[in-house]
Every structure is written in structure tokens, then in C-alpha cells.
Design a protein around this motif. Structure first.
Motif, PDB file in Angstrom:
ATOM      1  N   PRO A 107      28.050   2.533  12.208  1.00 19.56           N
ATOM      2  CA  PRO A 107      29.268   2.723  11.406  1.00 19.56           C
ATOM      3  C   PRO A 107      30.529   2.619  12.256  1.00 19.56           C
ATOM      4  CG  PRO A 107      27.988   4.764  11.539  1.00 19.56           C
ATOM      5  CD  PRO A 107      27.222   3.707  12.262  1.00 19.56           C
ATOM      6  N   LYS A 108      31.471   1.822  11.762  1.00 13.22           N
ATOM      7  CA  LYS A 108      32.766   1.634  12.414  1.00 13.22           C
ATOM      8  C   LYS A 108      33.835   1.667  11.329  1.00 13.22           C
ATOM      9  CE  LYS A 108      30.969  -1.583  15.876  1.00 13.22           C
ATOM     10  NZ  LYS A 108      31.073  -2.939  16.396  1.00 13.22           N
ATOM     11  N   PRO A 109      35.074   1.945  11.694  1.00 13.93           N
ATOM     12  CA  PRO A 109      36.130   1.907  10.670  1.00 13.93           C
ATOM     13  C   PRO A 109      36.381   0.487  10.156  1.00 13.93           C
ATOM     14  CG  PRO A 109      37.023   2.589  12.805  1.00 13.93           C
ATOM     15  CD  PRO A 109      35.554   2.448  12.965  1.00 13.93           C
ATOM     16  N   GLU A 110      36.250  -0.501  11.047  1.00  9.61           N
ATOM     17  CA  GLU A 110      36.457  -1.896  10.639  1.00  9.61           C
ATOM     18  C   GLU A 110      35.639  -2.797  11.554  1.00  9.61           C
ATOM     19  OE1 GLU A 110      40.138  -4.982  10.419  1.00  9.61           O
ATOM     20  OE2 GLU A 110      40.512  -2.931   9.776  1.00  9.61           O
ATOM     21  N   TYR A 111      35.059  -3.853  10.950  1.00  8.34           N
ATOM     22  CA  TYR A 111      34.239  -4.789  11.710  1.00  8.34           C
ATOM     23  C   TYR A 111      35.039  -6.066  11.952  1.00  8.34           C
ATOM     24  CZ  TYR A 111      30.387  -1.694  10.626  1.00  8.34           C
ATOM     25  OH  TYR A 111      29.574  -0.611  10.533  1.00  8.34           O
ATOM     26  N   PRO A 112      34.897  -6.728  13.111  1.00 13.85           N
ATOM     27  CA  PRO A 112      35.695  -7.921  13.417  1.00 13.85           C
ATOM     28  C   PRO A 112      35.457  -9.074  12.445  1.00 13.85           C
ATOM     29  CG  PRO A 112      34.426  -7.228  15.347  1.00 13.85           C
ATOM     30  CD  PRO A 112      34.051  -6.337  14.225  1.00 13.85           C
ATOM     31  N   SER A 113      34.259  -9.177  11.880  1.00 11.21           N
ATOM     32  CA  SER A 113      33.955 -10.304  10.993  1.00 11.21           C
ATOM     33  C   SER A 113      34.465 -10.088   9.577  1.00 11.21           C
ATOM     34  CB  SER A 113      32.444 -10.524  10.946  1.00 11.21           C
ATOM     35  OG  SER A 113      31.804  -9.403  10.361  1.00 11.21           O
ATOM     36  N   GLY A 114      34.907  -8.881   9.262  1.00 15.30           N
ATOM     37  CA  GLY A 114      35.335  -8.595   7.901  1.00 15.30           C
ATOM     38  C   GLY A 114      34.205  -8.032   7.048  1.00 15.30           C
ATOM     39  N   TRP A 115      33.029  -7.934   7.607  1.00 12.13           N
ATOM     40  CA  TRP A 115      31.885  -7.385   6.885  1.00 12.13           C
ATOM     41  C   TRP A 115      32.091  -5.900   6.637  1.00 12.13           C
ATOM     42  CZ3 TRP A 115      28.351  -3.569   8.138  1.00 12.13           C
ATOM     43  CH2 TRP A 115      27.211  -3.513   7.354  1.00 12.13           C
TER      44      TRP A 115
ATOM     45  N   GLY B 125      30.275 -23.972 -10.805  1.00  8.78           N
ATOM     46  CA  GLY B 125      31.399 -24.243  -9.913  1.00  8.78           C
ATOM     47  C   GLY B 125      31.235 -23.494  -8.594  1.00  8.78           C
ATOM     48  N   ASP B 126      32.116 -23.806  -7.660  1.00  7.00           N
ATOM     49  CA  ASP B 126      32.093 -23.182  -6.335  1.00  7.00           C
ATOM     50  C   ASP B 126      33.087 -22.028  -6.315  1.00  7.00           C
ATOM     51  OD1 ASP B 126      31.922 -22.487  -3.719  1.00  7.00           O
ATOM     52  OD2 ASP B 126      32.816 -24.319  -2.927  1.00  7.00           O
ATOM     53  N   PHE B 127      32.590 -20.827  -6.602  1.00  4.55           N
ATOM     54  CA  PHE B 127      33.413 -19.624  -6.592  1.00  4.55           C
ATOM     55  C   PHE B 127      32.841 -18.594  -5.628  1.00  4.55           C
ATOM     56  CE2 PHE B 127      33.770 -21.337 -10.965  1.00  4.55           C
ATOM     57  CZ  PHE B 127      35.112 -21.652 -10.943  1.00  4.55           C
ATOM     58  N   VAL B 128      32.149 -19.047  -4.586  1.00  3.73           N
ATOM     59  CA  VAL B 128      31.431 -18.143  -3.686  1.00  3.73           C
ATOM     60  C   VAL B 128      32.389 -17.180  -2.994  1.00  3.73           C
ATOM     61  CG1 VAL B 128      29.991 -18.030  -1.626  1.00  3.73           C
ATOM     62  CG2 VAL B 128      29.547 -19.757  -3.347  1.00  3.73           C
ATOM     63  N   SER B 129      33.478 -17.686  -2.440  1.00  4.47           N
ATOM     64  CA  SER B 129      34.391 -16.808  -1.693  1.00  4.47           C
ATOM     65  C   SER B 129      35.060 -15.798  -2.616  1.00  4.47           C
ATOM     66  CB  SER B 129      35.431 -17.636  -0.942  1.00  4.47           C
ATOM     67  OG  SER B 129      36.162 -18.424  -1.843  1.00  4.47           O
TER      68      SER B 129
ATOM     69  N   ARG C 261      32.413 -13.139  -3.569  1.00  7.82           N
ATOM     70  CA  ARG C 261      32.120 -12.255  -2.433  1.00  7.82           C
ATOM     71  C   ARG C 261      33.243 -11.243  -2.216  1.00  7.82           C
ATOM     72  NH1 ARG C 261      29.647 -16.425   1.745  1.00  7.82           N
ATOM     73  NH2 ARG C 261      27.484 -16.282   1.098  1.00  7.82           N
ATOM     74  N   GLU C 262      34.482 -11.724  -2.252  1.00  4.63           N
ATOM     75  CA  GLU C 262      35.621 -10.815  -2.055  1.00  4.63           C
ATOM     76  C   GLU C 262      35.674  -9.753  -3.154  1.00  4.63           C
ATOM     77  OE1 GLU C 262      37.799 -10.322   0.424  1.00  4.63           O
ATOM     78  OE2 GLU C 262      36.506 -11.722   1.478  1.00  4.63           O
ATOM     79  N   TYR C 263      35.399 -10.175  -4.378  1.00  2.00           N
ATOM     80  CA  TYR C 263      35.419  -9.213  -5.502  1.00  2.00           C
ATOM     81  C   TYR C 263      34.323  -8.172  -5.321  1.00  2.00           C
ATOM     82  CZ  TYR C 263      34.592  -7.327 -10.133  1.00  2.00           C
ATOM     83  OH  TYR C 263      34.395  -6.468 -11.188  1.00  2.00           O
ATOM     84  N   LEU C 264      33.103  -8.607  -4.981  1.00  5.15           N
ATOM     85  CA  LEU C 264      31.998  -7.659  -4.823  1.00  5.15           C
ATOM     86  C   LEU C 264      32.229  -6.717  -3.638  1.00  5.15           C
ATOM     87  CD1 LEU C 264      28.938  -9.937  -5.639  1.00  5.15           C
ATOM     88  CD2 LEU C 264      30.015  -8.222  -7.096  1.00  5.15           C
ATOM     89  N   LEU C 265      32.791  -7.244  -2.538  1.00  7.98           N
ATOM     90  CA  LEU C 265      33.115  -6.378  -1.405  1.00  7.98           C
ATOM     91  C   LEU C 265      34.195  -5.350  -1.774  1.00  7.98           C
ATOM     92  CD1 LEU C 265      33.091  -8.797   1.640  1.00  7.98           C
ATOM     93  CD2 LEU C 265      31.559  -6.867   1.229  1.00  7.98           C
TER      94      LEU C 265
END
Length: 191
Positions: A86-94, A176-180, A183-187
Motif C-alpha cells: 500500500p502506497k498513497p500514490e503509484y507512479p503508473s497511476g494504478w 467501439g474503442d472506449f477502453v481508456s 478504465r478511468e470511470y471504473l477506477l
């Protein structure tokens, strides 16, 4: 599969080649053998690299000490993907999964702790593009309504957002291509 017509033609030709349907005739050709020793007769001890003199080989000792075994255990690969620290923020945005308590559906992460949102291409030359959300448990139809509302808000120029729900497989497919965006919505929702 040879037809009766080609078989009768081959029998009439005899040993001459028939290249149009069955290929050249190889009955009179000699094919050289590359390795003449059958594998079933080859033995480990018959190899010229094996010596009967045991002093040429590295010695070993069997140890059952737990103190020595811990060094071996560090070299073995992990059976599962370890839980991330656990970290406050991960460099990859995960972000780790923090599922909302009042949600009627659940989206399970993959074995690598990633969101199961994929792009699938099909059709001629991969022209048909779909966004797939997998591993959905619970009310799949509610997730489909939430995704459709979000996509209509993010992409107002799209006339129709077409979706497909597979309740048995726990999947929601969006044309359609709505992957990004998905993903942002689910995160952002905590999945």
C-alpha cells in the motif's frame, strides 16, 4: 484425397511421375539417412561426454537444514502474484481496488490486480472494434446502464452507443474503442 479418376490415371502411367495432382514420383529415388541410430537404442551412459571417473564431477551434499533452505526459497518463483504494497500514490497511476459498499455489482480484478477491460478486434482485417468488461458479478444490467450514461456524457457527439450484455459470462460489450474512458470511470468508482 485422390479421386477414382486420378487413381486410374496413376495406375496407367506406372512409375512415371504425375506432377499435376499427386506430386512427383519418389519411388525410385534414394533419400539419404541423416542419423541412422534409432532414438530408442541411444542411452545416456553411451554418450562420449559421460565419464566413469566420479572425480571429474562436482560433488554435492543433501542438506535438510531450515537455515539453508531459506536461501533456496528466495530463488523459487512465487506461486501467485503478491499483493501490492500500500502506497498513497503509484507512479503508473494504478490504484488498488476499493469497491463501493452500496454497489449492486462487483468487478473482480485479474490475477495481476488489473481491471478486466479489453479491446477486441474482429471481422475482416480487424475493422470491428469492441470494448469488453469482464468478470462482472451481480447486476450486470446496472453496470451496462452506468457505462452507457457515462459514455453519452463523455462522448456527446456519438449518436448511438451500442452495448451488449452477456449475463452468463459476466461481460458487458460496448461497440467501439472506449477502453481508456471505461478504465478511468471504473477506477474513479473504486473498482
Amino acid at each position: 484425397m485422390a479421386t477414382m479418376k486420378t487413381l486410374s490415371l496413376v495406375t496407367r502411367l506406372g512409375n512415371r511421375s504425375f506432377p499435376t495432382r499427386l506430386g512427383p514420383d519418389l519411388t525410385n529415388k534414394i533419400i539419404p539417412a541423416i542419423h541412422s541410430v534409432p532414438v530408442r537404442y541411444a542411452r545416456f551412459k553411451s554418450s562420449p561426454l559421460i565419464s566413469k571417473d566420479e572425480s571429474q564431477y562436482t560433488g554435492f551434499e543433501i542438506s535438510r537444514s531450515p537455515e539453508e533452505w531459506k536461501f533456496v526459497q528466495n530463488l523459487l518463483p512465487a506461486l501467485t502474484v503478491p499483493e501490492p504494497k500500500p502506497k498513497p500514490e503509484y507512479p503508473s497511476g494504478w490504484r488498488p481496488q476499493k469497491a463501493p459498499a452500496n454497489s449492486v455489482y462487483f468487478i473482480q480484478r485479474t490475477a495481476n490486480h488489473m481491471l478486466p477491460v479489453y479491446m477486441r478486434r474482429s471481422g475482416p482485417r480487424g475493422q470491428s472494434v469492441r470494448t469488453v468488461v469482464r468478470y462482472v458479478q451481480g447486476d450486470v444490467w446496472q453496470l451496462e446502464r452506468d457505462l452507457r450514461a457515462m459514455l453519452q456524457r463523455v462522448y456527446p457527439d456519438e449518436l448511438v452507443i451500442t452495448t451488449q450484455v452477456n449475463e452468463v459470462a459476466g461481460q458487458v460489450v460496448v461497440r467501439g474503442d472506449f477502453v481508456s474512458a471505461v478504465r478511468e470511470y471504473l477506477l474513479s468508482e473504486g473498482w
